[in-house]
Design an enzyme around this catalytic site. Structure first.
Site, PDB file in Angstrom:
ATOM      1  N   LYS A 230      -9.592 -11.090  -0.080  1.00  0.00           N
ATOM      2  CA  LYS A 230      -8.849 -11.574   1.090  1.00  0.00           C
ATOM      3  C   LYS A 230      -9.594 -12.727   1.736  1.00  0.00           C
ATOM      4  CE  LYS A 230      -6.933  -7.057   2.243  1.00  0.00           C
ATOM      5  NZ  LYS A 230      -6.986  -5.921   3.156  1.00  0.00           N
TER       6      LYS A 230
ATOM      7  N   HIS B 195       2.486   3.789 -29.758  1.00  0.00           N
ATOM      8  CA  HIS B 195       2.756   2.719 -30.720  1.00  0.00           C
ATOM      9  C   HIS B 195       2.039   1.435 -30.309  1.00  0.00           C
ATOM     10  CE1 HIS B 195       5.875   5.097 -32.844  1.00  0.00           C
ATOM     11  NE2 HIS B 195       5.824   5.733 -31.685  1.00  0.00           N
TER      12      HIS B 195
ATOM     13  N   GLU C  54      -9.632   3.472  -5.738  1.00  0.00           N
ATOM     14  CA  GLU C  54     -10.131   3.002  -4.441  1.00  0.00           C
ATOM     15  C   GLU C  54     -11.103   4.001  -3.815  1.00  0.00           C
ATOM     16  OE1 GLU C  54      -7.020   2.119  -1.584  1.00  0.00           O
ATOM     17  OE2 GLU C  54      -7.418  -0.007  -1.729  1.00  0.00           O
TER      18      GLU C  54
HETATM   19  O1  PA5 Z   1      -5.377   2.542   0.740  1.00  0.00           O
HETATM   20  C1  PA5 Z   1      -5.487   1.558   1.455  1.00  0.00           C
HETATM   21  O2  PA5 Z   1      -6.105   1.607   2.507  1.00  0.00           O
HETATM   22  C2  PA5 Z   1      -4.860   0.247   1.072  1.00  0.00           C
HETATM   23  O3  PA5 Z   1      -4.268   0.287  -0.172  1.00  0.00           O
HETATM   24  C3  PA5 Z   1      -3.810  -0.133   2.085  1.00  0.00           C
HETATM   25  O4  PA5 Z   1      -2.849   0.883   2.117  1.00  0.00           O
HETATM   26  C4  PA5 Z   1      -3.143  -1.466   1.751  1.00  0.00           C
HETATM   27  O5  PA5 Z   1      -4.106  -2.455   1.700  1.00  0.00           O
HETATM   28  C5  PA5 Z   1      -2.099  -1.807   2.789  1.00  0.00           C
HETATM   29  O6  PA5 Z   1      -2.643  -1.826   4.058  1.00  0.00           O
HETATM   30  P1  PA5 Z   1      -1.747  -1.834   5.342  1.00  0.00           P
HETATM   31  O7  PA5 Z   1      -0.971  -0.574   5.365  1.00  0.00           O
HETATM   32  O8  PA5 Z   1      -2.711  -1.924   6.482  1.00  0.00           O
HETATM   33  O9  PA5 Z   1      -0.856  -3.047   5.251  1.00  0.00           O
END
Ligand code: PA5
Length: 444
Positions: free
Chosen positions: A421, A307, A286
């Site tokens: 989303k 394996h 990310e």
């Molecule tokens: O690293 C990030 O920002 C995302 O992985 C969020 O943690 C994830 O989408 C969950 O978001 P939230 O904590 O707002 O529900």
């Protein structure tokens, strides 16, 4: 904890690594001084030393209460609000923890990290007749997956225990002032912990997001933070490049990327670290995967995957490198027994610790993969305990920030995660997404 770059020598030499030292140290300074991209998300940098005792005490107090009264605690969250706690619990727990009958601590289970109808239904099955509580974690407070799971589990708890008792068994970890979860918590008097604006989800494991579930499971959050503090100290701006292993690792992986090694595989030889790799994949994937750039983070569990994926790594496309987390000592000791018949011809191993075989598998694999043109970085930790996991967490967070800056991206945003989303909301018919829905329906 040590960083071993010896098995990179065929691919990059020490000189090349040193030429990047100045840039890497500049990136580290930018993280500490807040002068780089995404500088409104740097709350994690000094978190190990800044975290307040009052916050830790509040975490420990709720953890103790839940440990006394509950059989199961369901932690609801996804992405950065899930993977850190899951990684630490998998690393520190007995592998067959759920089957242990004599327990001092509640079983911690997870929900809201998927939208699996079977998963949540089966979770409800196992909660039947159990005293359970919920820790719901969402920074935004609006993420669909955890919101659905929370709706279901909140109803289950309220139906069983009544609204008042249910609200005593629910703790929310969310934004300090905004979002649906904050609003609901205020209306229903849930106890809460705040996630500060300047700490993004994937950098939040050392806040209540990770610490509360870890403390509920009975692990030592002070030792975890001690480990993180130690690595904070070892990678601060006072350290030279040859002392800063996070900077060296960031440089090495960027040089490999420039040579066409576009996939980094995190390798473990201890299955307890499988979920640590899942946390790491999110952190790096990310943070760096944007602007059509970035190393793709993958993981394997060896020797199991030797394996299966071992074939590809040895002889497939040569765009890979590996980073092996090498654990020096095991927690337990088990010798290979001698056998009179010796039909399996294993008597040459009789009397040896199993880990000695594992270590030779590790060494043999690193050398074989190196021969197969797969560079190997080795990260050595003494053993899997709260301190080393704390060190590893901060090491990777710091390395990721430096690496992202070396790559030329903002390691603290994630614009790409919104695309699915939008489509999901449009396809589900959410108000406000009518045009997107029309456009999508024409494509299918
Ligand atoms: O690293 C990030 O920002 C995302 O992985 C969020 O943690 C994830 O989408 C969950 O978001 P939230 O904590 O707002 O529900």
């Amino acid at each position: 904890m040590k960083l071993d770059l010896k098995q990179l020598e065929l691919f990059i030499d020490a000189e090349q690594i040193n030429t990047q030292a100045v840039e890497a140290l500049k990136a580290n300074v930018a993280l500490h001084r807040g002068t780089g991209a995404g500088n409104d998300f740097l709350g994690w940098v000094d978190l190990p030393k800044n975290i307040e005792t009052s916050e830790l005490n509040a975490i420990k107090e709720i953890a103790e209460e839940f440990r006394q009264k509950l059989d199961v605690v369901v932690v609801i969250g996804i992405g950065g609000s899930y993977l850190g706690a899951k990684a630490v619990l998998e690393a520190l727990s007995h592998t067959f923890d759920h089957l242990q009958t004599e327990r001092e601590n509640p079983i911690v289970l997870f929900a809201g990290q998927n939208i699996g109808e079977d998963y949540l239904s089966e979770l409800l099955d196992v909660l039947n007749n159990k005293e359970f509580g919920v820790v719901v974690i969402s920074k935004s407070g609006t993420t669909t997956e955890p919101a659905i799971a929370f709706r279901v589990l909140k109803k289950e708890l309220e139906d069983r225990k009544g609204v008042d008792e249910a609200s005593k068994r629910i703790v929310a970890v969310t934004d300090r002032s905004k979002g649906a979860l904050r609003q609901l918590s205020e209306q229903t008097d849930y106890r809460t912990f705040a996630i500060e604006d300047n700490i993004g989800g994937r950098y939040s494991v050392l806040t209540a997001v990770g610490l509360l579930p870890i403390a509920i499971a009975g692990f030592d959050i002070d030792r975890l933070l001690d480990g993180a503090r130690q690595m904070h100290q070892q990678t601060n701006t006072e350290q030279r490049f040859d002392e800063n292993i996070a900077a060296q690792y960031a440089v090495a992986r960027n040089l490999l990327y420039q040579q066409g090694k576009k996939i980094e595989i995190m390798v473990n030889y201890n299955p307890k670290l499988q979920y640590f790799a899942e946390w790491w994949k999110q952190l790096f994937g990310e943070s760096e995967g944007k602007e059509n750039k970035g190393i793709f983070p993958a993981n394997v569990n060896f020797t199991s995957d030797l394996h299966s994926m071992g074939q590809y790594i040895q002889e497939g496309e040569r765009n890979l490198f590996e980073t092996t987390i090498s654990v020096q000592q095991t927690e337990r000791s088990l010798q290979i027994p001698s056998d009179e018949a010796n039909l399996d011809k294993l008597n040459y191993l009789a009397g040896k610790q199993m880990d000695e075989v594992n270590k030779m598998a590790e060494l043999g694999t690193i050398l074989a993969h190196n021969d197969g043109n797969v560079p190997n970085i080795r990260i050595e930790i003494d053993k899997i305990d709260a301190f080393s996991i704390g060190e590893l967490i901060y090491f990777y967070e710091k390395a990721c920030g430096i690496s992202g800056y070396l790559l030329g991206v903002n390691p603290f945003d994630q614009p790409g995660v919104e695309a699915y989303k939008k489509n999901m909301f449009a396809l589900l018919g959410k108000a406000g997404f009518e045009k997107e829905r029309e456009a999508l329906l024409k494509r299918i």
